[in-house]
Motif scaffolding. Structure first.
Motif, PDB file in Angstrom:
ATOM      1  N   LEU A 139      16.829  -0.523  24.577  1.00 35.26           N
ATOM      2  CA  LEU A 139      15.248   0.666  23.630  1.00 35.26           C
ATOM      3  C   LEU A 139      15.577   0.429  22.415  1.00 35.26           C
ATOM      4  O   LEU A 139      14.875   1.412  21.849  1.00 35.26           O
ATOM      5  CB  LEU A 139      15.524   2.220  24.631  1.00 35.26           C
ATOM      6  CG  LEU A 139      15.444   2.002  25.807  1.00 35.26           C
ATOM      7  CD1 LEU A 139      15.534   3.850  25.914  1.00 35.26           C
ATOM      8  CD2 LEU A 139      13.714   1.837  25.625  1.00 35.26           C
ATOM      9  N   LYS A 140      16.931   0.149  21.991  1.00 40.37           N
ATOM     10  CA  LYS A 140      17.353   0.253  20.286  1.00 40.37           C
ATOM     11  C   LYS A 140      16.209  -0.770  19.868  1.00 40.37           C
ATOM     12  O   LYS A 140      15.536  -1.297  18.557  1.00 40.37           O
ATOM     13  CB  LYS A 140      18.769   0.034  19.965  1.00 40.37           C
ATOM     14  CG  LYS A 140      19.163   0.617  18.375  1.00 40.37           C
ATOM     15  CD  LYS A 140      20.911   0.402  18.426  1.00 40.37           C
ATOM     16  CE  LYS A 140      20.539   0.247  17.174  1.00 40.37           C
ATOM     17  NZ  LYS A 140      22.424   0.547  16.728  1.00 40.37           N
ATOM     18  N   ALA A 141      16.349  -2.634  20.441  1.00 40.73           N
ATOM     19  CA  ALA A 141      15.782  -3.276  19.729  1.00 40.73           C
ATOM     20  C   ALA A 141      14.277  -3.123  20.027  1.00 40.73           C
ATOM     21  O   ALA A 141      13.801  -3.100  19.391  1.00 40.73           O
ATOM     22  CB  ALA A 141      16.141  -4.559  20.873  1.00 40.73           C
ATOM     23  N   ASN A 142      14.172  -2.381  21.088  1.00 39.19           N
ATOM     24  CA  ASN A 142      11.941  -2.398  20.993  1.00 39.19           C
ATOM     25  C   ASN A 142      11.565  -1.052  19.376  1.00 39.19           C
ATOM     26  O   ASN A 142      10.993  -1.465  18.705  1.00 39.19           O
ATOM     27  CB  ASN A 142      12.020  -1.497  22.236  1.00 39.19           C
ATOM     28  CG  ASN A 142      10.709  -1.049  22.367  1.00 39.19           C
ATOM     29  OD1 ASN A 142       9.918  -2.339  22.446  1.00 39.19           O
ATOM     30  ND2 ASN A 142      10.110  -0.047  22.577  1.00 39.19           N
ATOM     31  N   SER A 143      12.886  -0.383  19.545  1.00 43.56           N
ATOM     32  CA  SER A 143      12.167   0.381  18.569  1.00 43.56           C
ATOM     33  C   SER A 143      12.806   0.047  17.660  1.00 43.56           C
ATOM     34  O   SER A 143      11.511   0.062  16.511  1.00 43.56           O
ATOM     35  CB  SER A 143      13.122   2.002  17.943  1.00 43.56           C
ATOM     36  OG  SER A 143      13.079   2.601  17.410  1.00 43.56           O
ATOM     37  N   ALA A 144      13.024  -1.228  17.416  1.00 47.67           N
ATOM     38  CA  ALA A 144      13.034  -1.415  15.761  1.00 47.67           C
ATOM     39  C   ALA A 144      11.973  -2.530  15.560  1.00 47.67           C
ATOM     40  O   ALA A 144      11.577  -2.725  14.510  1.00 47.67           O
ATOM     41  CB  ALA A 144      14.691  -1.914  15.389  1.00 47.67           C
ATOM     42  N   ALA A 145      11.731  -2.814  16.877  1.00 45.91           N
ATOM     43  CA  ALA A 145      10.634  -4.254  16.315  1.00 45.91           C
ATOM     44  C   ALA A 145       8.925  -3.103  16.383  1.00 45.91           C
ATOM     45  O   ALA A 145       8.154  -4.384  16.295  1.00 45.91           O
ATOM     46  CB  ALA A 145      10.566  -5.083  17.720  1.00 45.91           C
ATOM     47  N   GLY A 146       8.934  -1.993  16.329  1.00 44.87           N
ATOM     48  CA  GLY A 146       7.907  -1.088  16.410  1.00 44.87           C
ATOM     49  C   GLY A 146       7.442  -1.101  17.895  1.00 44.87           C
ATOM     50  O   GLY A 146       5.917  -0.285  17.680  1.00 44.87           O
TER      51      GLY A 146
END
Length: 134
Positions: free
Chosen positions: A99-106
Motif C-alpha cells: 500500500l505504501k509503494a502504491n500510494s507513493a506511485a500515486g
C-alpha cells in the motif's frame, strides 16, 4: 473472461458488506469448492489488511486457503505462490509495504487492491488447471 475472474470482479464491486482481499480471493472459488459464500466470508475475515496488522497481503493468505481447499498444499506449491507474487511486486508481500509503494506511485487503494485480487485469482486458476483440480 473466466468464471473465477468474473466472480472476483462481482465481489469487488459489492459496496456493502465490504469484502477484504482474502475474502474476495477465496469467495471467487466457492462454487467449485462446494463452499457457501457466508462460510468463506467468515473464514477469511481476519486475513484482510495483512491479518489486520499490515502483514502478509490478504490475496496471498486467501490464495493459500484456495490451494489448501483444493488439496494443492505441498511446500513447493506454497513457495511457488510466494515466488510468483514477489516477482510481480518488487519482492514485497506485506500489505503495508504494498500500500505504501502504491500510494507513493500515486495509485488509489481500491484500484490497487482490486488488481491484486484479480492477479491472484488468475494465478490460482492457472495452477489449479495445471494440477487438474478445475
Amino acid at each position: 473472461m473466466s468464471k473465477y475472474l468474473e466472480r472476483a470482479k462481482e465481489i469487488r464491486a459489492i459496496a456493502e458488506p465490504h469484502h477484504n482481499c482474502a475474502q474476495s480471493v477465496l469467495m471467487s472459488f466457492t462454487q467449485s469448492l462446494n463452499l457457501d459464500d457466508q462460510t468463506a466470508y467468515k473464514i477469511a475475515t481476519a486475513f484482510g489488511a495483512g491479518m489486520k496488522s499490515g502483514l502478509t497481503c490478504g490475496v496471498i493468505t486467501g490464495g493459500l486457503m484456495v490451494l489448501g481447499l483444493f488439496g494443492v498444499d505441498s511446500p513447493e506449491d506454497t513457495q511457488a505462490l510466494f515466488k510468483h507474487f514477489r516477482s510481480q511486486h518488487s519482492e514485497m508481500t506485506d500489505c503495508s509495504e504494498l500500500l505504501k509503494a502504491n500510494s507513493a506511485a500515486g495509485g488509489q487503494r481500491k484500484t490497487h487492491c482490486d488488481a491484486l485480487v484479480f492477479e491472484m485469482v488468475q494465478y490460482l486458476e492457472s495452477v489449479l488447471k495445471e494440477k487438474g483440480k478445475i
